[in-house]
Design a protein around this motif. Sequence first.
Motif, PDB file in Angstrom:
ATOM      1  N   ASP A 128       0.844  -1.202   0.000  1.00  0.00           N
ATOM      2  CA  ASP A 128       0.000   0.000   0.000  1.00  0.00           C
ATOM      3  C   ASP A 128       0.874   1.244   0.000  1.00  0.00           C
ATOM      4  OD1 ASP A 128      -2.227  -1.676   0.318  1.00  0.00           O
ATOM      5  OD2 ASP A 128      -2.366  -1.299   2.474  1.00  0.00           O
TER       6      ASP A 128
ATOM      7  N   SER B 130      -4.753  -4.164  -8.915  1.00  0.00           N
ATOM      8  CA  SER B 130      -6.126  -3.658  -9.054  1.00  0.00           C
ATOM      9  C   SER B 130      -6.886  -3.747  -7.734  1.00  0.00           C
ATOM     10  CB  SER B 130      -6.877  -4.443 -10.134  1.00  0.00           C
ATOM     11  OG  SER B 130      -6.333  -4.159 -11.394  1.00  0.00           O
TER      12      SER B 130
ATOM     13  N   ILE C 216      -5.444  -1.018  -5.371  1.00  0.00           N
ATOM     14  CA  ILE C 216      -5.939   0.313  -5.729  1.00  0.00           C
ATOM     15  C   ILE C 216      -7.397   0.456  -5.342  1.00  0.00           C
ATOM     16  CG2 ILE C 216      -6.468   1.845  -7.675  1.00  0.00           C
ATOM     17  CD1 ILE C 216      -3.842   0.799  -8.967  1.00  0.00           C
ATOM     18  N   GLY C 217      -8.182  -0.586  -5.531  1.00  0.00           N
ATOM     19  CA  GLY C 217      -9.586  -0.554  -5.121  1.00  0.00           C
ATOM     20  C   GLY C 217      -9.741  -0.335  -3.629  1.00  0.00           C
TER      21      GLY C 217
ATOM     22  N   GLU D 226      -8.783   3.210  -2.818  1.00  0.00           N
ATOM     23  CA  GLU D 226      -9.871   4.104  -3.243  1.00  0.00           C
ATOM     24  C   GLU D 226     -11.032   4.050  -2.245  1.00  0.00           C
ATOM     25  OE1 GLU D 226     -12.182   5.139  -7.358  1.00  0.00           O
ATOM     26  OE2 GLU D 226     -11.961   3.007  -6.859  1.00  0.00           O
ATOM     27  N   LYS D 227     -11.377   2.855  -1.797  1.00  0.00           N
ATOM     28  CA  LYS D 227     -12.451   2.692  -0.815  1.00  0.00           C
ATOM     29  C   LYS D 227     -12.132   3.436   0.476  1.00  0.00           C
ATOM     30  CE  LYS D 227     -14.825  -0.849   1.812  1.00  0.00           C
ATOM     31  NZ  LYS D 227     -14.446  -1.996   2.606  1.00  0.00           N
TER      32      LYS D 227
ATOM     33  N   GLY E  80     -10.501   6.126   0.604  1.00  0.00           N
ATOM     34  CA  GLY E  80     -10.428   7.552   0.313  1.00  0.00           C
ATOM     35  C   GLY E  80      -9.021   8.087   0.128  1.00  0.00           C
TER      36      GLY E  80
ATOM     37  N   VAL F 280      -6.951   7.332  -2.653  1.00  0.00           N
ATOM     38  CA  VAL F 280      -6.693   7.594  -4.070  1.00  0.00           C
ATOM     39  C   VAL F 280      -8.015   7.742  -4.803  1.00  0.00           C
ATOM     40  CG1 VAL F 280      -4.513   6.277  -4.079  1.00  0.00           C
ATOM     41  CG2 VAL F 280      -6.620   5.167  -4.836  1.00  0.00           C
ATOM     42  N   ASP F 281      -7.946   8.384  -5.956  1.00  0.00           N
ATOM     43  CA  ASP F 281      -9.074   8.466  -6.881  1.00  0.00           C
ATOM     44  C   ASP F 281      -8.674   7.756  -8.156  1.00  0.00           C
ATOM     45  OD1 ASP F 281     -10.960   9.969  -5.436  1.00  0.00           O
ATOM     46  OD2 ASP F 281      -9.961  11.848  -5.978  1.00  0.00           O
ATOM     47  N   ARG F 282      -9.644   7.076  -8.752  1.00  0.00           N
ATOM     48  CA  ARG F 282      -9.446   6.427 -10.048  1.00  0.00           C
ATOM     49  C   ARG F 282     -10.355   7.093 -11.058  1.00  0.00           C
ATOM     50  NH1 ARG F 282      -9.642  -0.093  -9.437  1.00  0.00           N
ATOM     51  NH2 ARG F 282     -11.222   0.435  -7.944  1.00  0.00           N
TER      52      ARG F 282
ATOM     53  N   VAL G 107      -4.714   6.935 -11.741  1.00  0.00           N
ATOM     54  CA  VAL G 107      -4.841   6.914 -10.283  1.00  0.00           C
ATOM     55  C   VAL G 107      -4.077   8.116  -9.744  1.00  0.00           C
ATOM     56  CG1 VAL G 107      -4.385   5.589  -8.179  1.00  0.00           C
ATOM     57  CG2 VAL G 107      -4.921   4.395 -10.316  1.00  0.00           C
TER      58      VAL G 107
ATOM     59  N   THR H 143      -5.508  11.441  -3.160  1.00  0.00           N
ATOM     60  CA  THR H 143      -6.447  12.437  -2.648  1.00  0.00           C
ATOM     61  C   THR H 143      -5.728  13.236  -1.571  1.00  0.00           C
ATOM     62  OG1 THR H 143      -7.214  10.953  -0.902  1.00  0.00           O
ATOM     63  CG2 THR H 143      -8.417  10.867  -3.011  1.00  0.00           C
TER      64      THR H 143
END
Length: 132
Positions: A41, A77, A80-81, A84-85, A87, A89-91, A103, A106
């Motif tokens: 991560d 993947s 990254i998911g 993102e969940k 908060g 990173v943004d995809r 990617v 944030t």
Amino acid sequence: MAANKAQQALVEQWRDILALHARTQCELDRALHEHGLCGSDFEVLDLLAEGVAADGGCAYRVQEISERVHLSQSALSRLIGRLEKDGLVDRAMCAEDRRGVRVALTGKGRALHGQVRPVQRAVLARMLTDAE
């Protein structure tokens, strides 16, 4: 005979490298766990925070990330998911290639990276300095 000794020395050196990597990765995971991260991560966050994407921007294509971190495409993947969940990173779809995904960190991801970076660097310094 000398060739066998040289080959054995290479094998032993390789095994030492693998052992150092395993010990360092375990120590990183242990130190980063209290921040809700593992070593992989952090590697992705670190890449996004400190690097410059191939196009000069701050958002990386997933393919660029996969070339820099040592994870399979599916593992990356999922990672990254998860980021993102949380908060961090943004995809988004690539404007220039709808098949690609970009990617970016944030604000929350950048703040966590800044907080955790000294922890990660201290582990690396301790593990890699002690190894010599």
